[in-house]
Design an enzyme around this catalytic site. Structure first.
Site, PDB file in Angstrom:
ATOM      1  N   HIS A  68       0.838  -1.200   0.000  1.00 47.04           N
ATOM      2  CA  HIS A  68       0.000   0.000   0.000  1.00 47.04           C
ATOM      3  C   HIS A  68       0.873   1.250   0.000  1.00 47.04           C
ATOM      4  CE1 HIS A  68      -3.966  -1.827   1.772  1.00 47.04           C
ATOM      5  NE2 HIS A  68      -3.498  -2.525   0.744  1.00 47.04           N
ATOM      6  N   TYR A 197      -8.831   5.102   8.382  1.00 47.68           N
ATOM      7  CA  TYR A 197      -8.921   5.458   9.797  1.00 47.68           C
ATOM      8  C   TYR A 197      -9.984   6.554   9.911  1.00 47.68           C
ATOM      9  CZ  TYR A 197      -4.329   3.261  10.758  1.00 47.68           C
ATOM     10  OH  TYR A 197      -3.286   2.380  10.912  1.00 47.68           O
ATOM     11  N   PRO A 289      -2.776  -0.001  19.181  1.00 52.14           N
ATOM     12  CA  PRO A 289      -2.536  -0.421  17.788  1.00 52.14           C
ATOM     13  C   PRO A 289      -2.876   0.621  16.732  1.00 52.14           C
ATOM     14  CG  PRO A 289      -4.413  -1.572  18.722  1.00 52.14           C
ATOM     15  CD  PRO A 289      -3.808  -0.804  19.827  1.00 52.14           C
ATOM     16  N   LYS A 293       2.166  -0.199  15.236  1.00 52.40           N
ATOM     17  CA  LYS A 293       3.577  -0.258  15.624  1.00 52.40           C
ATOM     18  C   LYS A 293       3.970  -1.485  16.431  1.00 52.40           C
ATOM     19  CE  LYS A 293       4.531   3.190  13.343  1.00 52.40           C
ATOM     20  NZ  LYS A 293       4.932   2.721  12.014  1.00 52.40           N
ATOM     21  N   TYR A 380       4.618   6.566   9.978  1.00 50.83           N
ATOM     22  CA  TYR A 380       3.746   5.424   9.713  1.00 50.83           C
ATOM     23  C   TYR A 380       4.455   4.331   8.904  1.00 50.83           C
ATOM     24  CZ  TYR A 380      -0.627   2.911   8.921  1.00 50.83           C
ATOM     25  OH  TYR A 380      -1.603   1.940   8.921  1.00 50.83           O
TER      26      TYR A 380
HETATM   27  P1  FAS Z   1       3.727 -11.995  21.390  1.00 53.97           P
HETATM   28  O1  FAS Z   1       2.774 -11.723  22.516  1.00 53.97           O
HETATM   29  O2  FAS Z   1       3.228 -12.015  19.987  1.00 53.97           O
HETATM   30  O3  FAS Z   1       4.435 -13.420  21.610  1.00 53.97           O
HETATM   31  C1  FAS Z   1       4.810 -13.855  22.887  1.00 53.97           C
HETATM   32  C2  FAS Z   1       4.800 -15.377  22.877  1.00 53.97           C
HETATM   33  O4  FAS Z   1       5.290 -15.835  24.140  1.00 53.97           O
HETATM   34  C3  FAS Z   1       3.398 -15.929  22.699  1.00 53.97           C
HETATM   35  O5  FAS Z   1       3.381 -16.904  21.674  1.00 53.97           O
HETATM   36  C4  FAS Z   1       3.082 -16.544  24.053  1.00 53.97           C
HETATM   37  O6  FAS Z   1       2.273 -17.698  23.948  1.00 53.97           O
HETATM   38  C5  FAS Z   1       4.475 -16.900  24.561  1.00 53.97           C
HETATM   39  N1  FAS Z   1       4.579 -16.998  26.024  1.00 53.97           N
HETATM   40  C6  FAS Z   1       3.977 -16.219  26.950  1.00 53.97           C
HETATM   41  N2  FAS Z   1       4.313 -16.628  28.198  1.00 53.97           N
HETATM   42  C7  FAS Z   1       5.155 -17.702  28.034  1.00 53.97           C
HETATM   43  C8  FAS Z   1       5.844 -18.557  28.933  1.00 53.97           C
HETATM   44  N3  FAS Z   1       5.716 -18.428  30.257  1.00 53.97           N
HETATM   45  N4  FAS Z   1       6.632 -19.538  28.425  1.00 53.97           N
HETATM   46  C9  FAS Z   1       6.765 -19.683  27.087  1.00 53.97           C
HETATM   47  N5  FAS Z   1       6.125 -18.918  26.167  1.00 53.97           N
HETATM   48  C10 FAS Z   1       5.333 -17.930  26.657  1.00 53.97           C
HETATM   49  N6  FAS Z   1      -0.105  -4.762  16.855  1.00 53.97           N
HETATM   50  C11 FAS Z   1      -0.312  -4.077  15.714  1.00 53.97           C
HETATM   51  O7  FAS Z   1       0.631  -3.499  15.184  1.00 53.97           O
HETATM   52  N7  FAS Z   1      -1.582  -4.014  15.151  1.00 53.97           N
HETATM   53  C12 FAS Z   1      -2.647  -4.674  15.701  1.00 53.97           C
HETATM   54  O8  FAS Z   1      -3.757  -4.601  15.189  1.00 53.97           O
HETATM   55  C13 FAS Z   1      -2.461  -5.415  16.870  1.00 53.97           C
HETATM   56  N8  FAS Z   1      -3.499  -6.113  17.432  1.00 53.97           N
HETATM   57  C14 FAS Z   1      -3.287  -6.827  18.588  1.00 53.97           C
HETATM   58  C15 FAS Z   1      -4.334  -7.569  19.191  1.00 53.97           C
HETATM   59  C16 FAS Z   1      -4.118  -8.283  20.375  1.00 53.97           C
HETATM   60  C17 FAS Z   1      -5.251  -9.083  20.997  1.00 53.97           C
HETATM   61  C18 FAS Z   1      -2.843  -8.252  21.004  1.00 53.97           C
HETATM   62  C19 FAS Z   1      -2.606  -8.974  22.301  1.00 53.97           C
HETATM   63  C20 FAS Z   1      -1.801  -7.536  20.412  1.00 53.97           C
HETATM   64  C21 FAS Z   1      -2.013  -6.826  19.197  1.00 53.97           C
HETATM   65  N9  FAS Z   1      -0.978  -6.123  18.567  1.00 53.97           N
HETATM   66  C22 FAS Z   1      -1.165  -5.427  17.428  1.00 53.97           C
HETATM   67  C23 FAS Z   1       0.333  -6.122  19.115  1.00 53.97           C
HETATM   68  C24 FAS Z   1       0.992  -7.419  18.703  1.00 53.97           C
HETATM   69  O9  FAS Z   1       0.987  -7.522  17.312  1.00 53.97           O
HETATM   70  C25 FAS Z   1       2.359  -7.442  19.322  1.00 53.97           C
HETATM   71  O10 FAS Z   1       3.033  -6.209  19.145  1.00 53.97           O
HETATM   72  C26 FAS Z   1       3.214  -8.569  18.818  1.00 53.97           C
HETATM   73  O11 FAS Z   1       2.506  -9.755  18.988  1.00 53.97           O
HETATM   74  C27 FAS Z   1       4.526  -8.552  19.591  1.00 53.97           C
HETATM   75  O12 FAS Z   1       5.202  -9.723  19.325  1.00 53.97           O
HETATM   76  P2  FAS Z   1       6.009 -10.468  20.508  1.00 53.97           P
HETATM   77  O13 FAS Z   1       6.812  -9.481  21.242  1.00 53.97           O
HETATM   78  O14 FAS Z   1       6.664 -11.623  19.845  1.00 53.97           O
HETATM   79  O15 FAS Z   1       4.915 -10.942  21.554  1.00 53.97           O
HETATM   80  C1  PHB Z   2      -4.719  -4.506  11.117  1.00 55.49           C
HETATM   81  O1  PHB Z   2      -4.808  -4.700   9.885  1.00 55.49           O
HETATM   82  O2  PHB Z   2      -4.964  -5.391  11.966  1.00 55.49           O
HETATM   83  C2  PHB Z   2      -4.300  -3.145  11.604  1.00 55.49           C
HETATM   84  C3  PHB Z   2      -3.844  -2.207  10.688  1.00 55.49           C
HETATM   85  C4  PHB Z   2      -3.456  -0.946  11.141  1.00 55.49           C
HETATM   86  C5  PHB Z   2      -3.539  -0.652  12.496  1.00 55.49           C
HETATM   87  C6  PHB Z   2      -3.991  -1.605  13.411  1.00 55.49           C
HETATM   88  C7  PHB Z   2      -4.383  -2.856  12.957  1.00 55.49           C
HETATM   89  O3  PHB Z   2      -3.175   0.590  12.931  1.00 55.49           O
END
Ligand code: FAS
Ligand code: PHB
Length: 386
Positions: A68, A197, A289, A293, A380
C-alpha cells in the site's frame, strides 16, 4: 541462547542468530497451531518487510502481501488520502497478517533444524549466577531446566521473564486509554483499496484487510465492553454509520469469522535488560494499535539484539549488549508518541468537546500541510528506520 516465546520477536531472533551460526532454543507455552492462528497485527513497515525478505523468510510475504502507498483519514464525513509513498521517499507498507509472519518463521526454523519447543511453558528465569542464566520450564508434565549463555525474554506482555528481574531493577511506565477496540475478521472483499482510519462523533472505526477476500475492521467500544453484546448485525450497522461520507461511500458486509476485544494501553519497562537477560517486543513494551507499531517495534528490537548478541558471541565485545536498552528505548518512545498522537486524534471521548476540537484541528492540519503529512507518513511507513 535461550529464547522465551515463539511470537514474531522470539522466532525472528532465533532465525537471525541462526543465520550468524548461533544456535538457540525457543520455548513456547502454546501449541504450534495456536500461535499460527492467533489473529493480531496486520501492517508491516517498509524496513520490516525489507528485513524479512533479506533474511530469507519473505517469499510468501512478497507473493501474498498487499503493498500500500497510502492511507485514508476520514472525518467530518469527508475522505482525505495521505499519499504515504509520495511523502516518504517512495517507501510503502505491506498488509500481511502477523500469523502469516509467524508461520513463515516457524517453517524456516524447523526447516533448518531449529529447536522450537511448543507446549513448553517457562516458569522462571534465574540470573543469580554472573556467568550463566537458567530457564526453568514445564513440558510433557515434566519440570526441565535450560542452562544458557544469554536469555531473550520474548514472551509478550503477559509473559514471565520480565517478572524474573530482581526487585528494584526495572521501572514500568504506563497509560491506559478509556476505550477498547472491537476487532472482526470477515469473509467479504474489502470496501476500500487502502486502510481507512475514521473519526466519527460516535467513535473511531477502521477498515483494514488481510487479502482481497478477507476484511479486517475495528470499532471503538467501552473499556470493559463484552463482545457478547455485539452480534454481527450490530457491528456492521455501527461501522456503516461511522464510515458514512458525503460522497455516498458504501461498506460491504459479510460473515464474521473472528471477533475480539483489544485494550488500548501503553506500557514501557526500563531498562529492557539486566545481567544476561534481554527483553524484546511486547515483554518490554506495548502500544495502542492505532499506529500499527506493535509488531514492527518487536522486529526492530530483535534486529538490534541479534546484532549485539552476534558481536558478543563472536568476539566477546559487550559494547552493543550494554547499550541495547538505550538503543531500543529511543525508538520505543518515538513509537509511543506516534501511537498516542494517532490514538488521541482519532478517538472521541464523551463530553470532551475541547479535546474533540483539538483532534479535528490536528486532522485538518495532517491532511492539508505538507510538513504535517510528511511527518505522519514517515512515522507510519518506517518509524523503526528513523
Ligand atoms: P507476542 O505476545 O506475539 O508473543 C509472545 C509469545 O510468548 C506468545 O506466543 C506466548 O504464547 C508466549 N509466552 C507467553 N508466556 C510464556 C511462557 N511463560 N513460556 C513460554 N512462552 C510464553 N499490533 C499491531 O501493530 N496491530 C494490531 O492490530 C495489533 N493487534 C493486537 C491484538 C491483540 C489481541 C494483542 C494482544 C496484540 C495486538 N498487537 C497489534 C500487538 C501485537 O501484534 C504485538 O506487538 C506482537 O505480537 C509482539 O510480538 P512479541 O513481542 O513476539 O509478543
Ligand atoms: C490490522 O490490519 O490489523 C491493523 C492495521 C493498522 C492498524 C492496526 C491494525 O493501525
Amino acid at each position: 541462547m535461550g529464547i522465551v516465546g515463539a511470537g514474531p520477536a522470539g522466532l525472528l531472533l532465533s532465525h537471525l542468530l541462526h543465520l550468524e551460526g548461533i544456535e538457540s532454543v525457543v520455548l513456547e507455552s502454546r501449541s504450534r497451531d495456536y500461535v499460527e492462528h492467533r489473529v493480531r497485527a496486520g501492517v508491516l513497515e517498509h524496513g520490516v518487510t525489507e528485513l524479512l525478505v533479506a533474511s530469507g523468510v519473505g517469499e510468501r510475504l512478497r507473493a501474498e502481501g498487499l503493498v500500500h502507498h497510502g492511507i485514508e483519514l476520514r472525518f467530518d464525513r469527508e475522505r482525505h488520502r495521505v499519499p504515504l509513498s509520495d511523502l516518504a521517499d517512495g517507501r510503502s507498507i505491506t498488509v500481511y497478517g502477523q500469523q502469516e509472519v509467524v508461520k513463515d518463521l516457524i517453517a524456516a526454523r524447523l526447516a533448518t533444524g531449529g529447536a522450537v519447543l511448543f507446549d513448553a511453558a517457562c516458569t522462571g528465569v534465574d540470573t543469580s549466577s554472573p556467568s550463566t542464566a537458567t530457564i526453568a520450564y514445564r513440558v510433557d508434565g515434566r519440570d526441565e531446566v535450560l542452562e544458557c549463555d544469554m536469555v531473550a525474554g520474548c514472551d509478550g506482555f503477559h509473559g514471565v521473564t520480565r517478572a524474573a528481574a530482581p526487585a528494584g531493577t526495572l521501572r514500568a511506565l504506563d497509560h491506559t486509554h478509556p476505550f477498547a477496540w472491537l476487532g472482526i475478521l470477515a469473509s467479504v472483499a474489502p470496501s476500500t483499496d487502502e486502510l481507512v482510519y475514521c473519526r466519527h462523533e460516535r467513535g473511531f472505526a477502521m477498515h483494514s484487510m488481510r487479502s482481497h477476500e478477507v476484511s479486517r475492521l475495528y470499532l471503538q467500544v467501552g473499556p470493559e465492553e463484552d463482545v457478547a453484546e455485539w452480534p454481527d448485525d450490530r457491528i456492521w450497522e455501527e461501522l456503516a454509520t461511522r464510515f458514512t461520507t458525503s460522497d455516498g461511500w458504501a461498506l460491504e458486509s459479510g460473515p464474521v469469522t473472528e471477533k475480539g476485544i483489544t485494550a488500548m494501553k501503553s506500557f514501557v519497562v526500563e531498562p529492557m535488560q539486566w545481567r544476561r537477560v534481554f527483553l524484546a517486543g511486547d515483554s518490554a513494551h506495548i502500544v495502542p494499535p492505532t499506529g500499527a507499531k506493535g509488531m514492527n517495534l518487536a522486529v526492530a528490537d530483535v534486529r538490534t539484539l541479534a546484532a549485539a548478541l552476534t558481536a558478543w558471541f563472536r568476539t566477546g565485545d559487550e559494547a552493543r549488549l550494554s547499550s541495547y536498552s538505550d538503543d531500543c528505548l529511543r525508538r520505543v518512545w518515538r513509537a509511543q508518541e506516534f501511537s498516542t498522537y494517532m490514538t488521541t486524534m482519532l478517538h472521541p471521548l464523551a463530553g470532551d468537546d475541547f479535546g474533540a476540537a483539538l483532534a479535528l484541528s490536528r486532522l485538518r492540519y495532517a491532511t492539508s500541510s505538507l510538513a504535517a503529512s510528511r511527518s505522519l507518513a514517515e512515522n507510519y511507513v518506517d518509524l523503526a528506520g528513523l
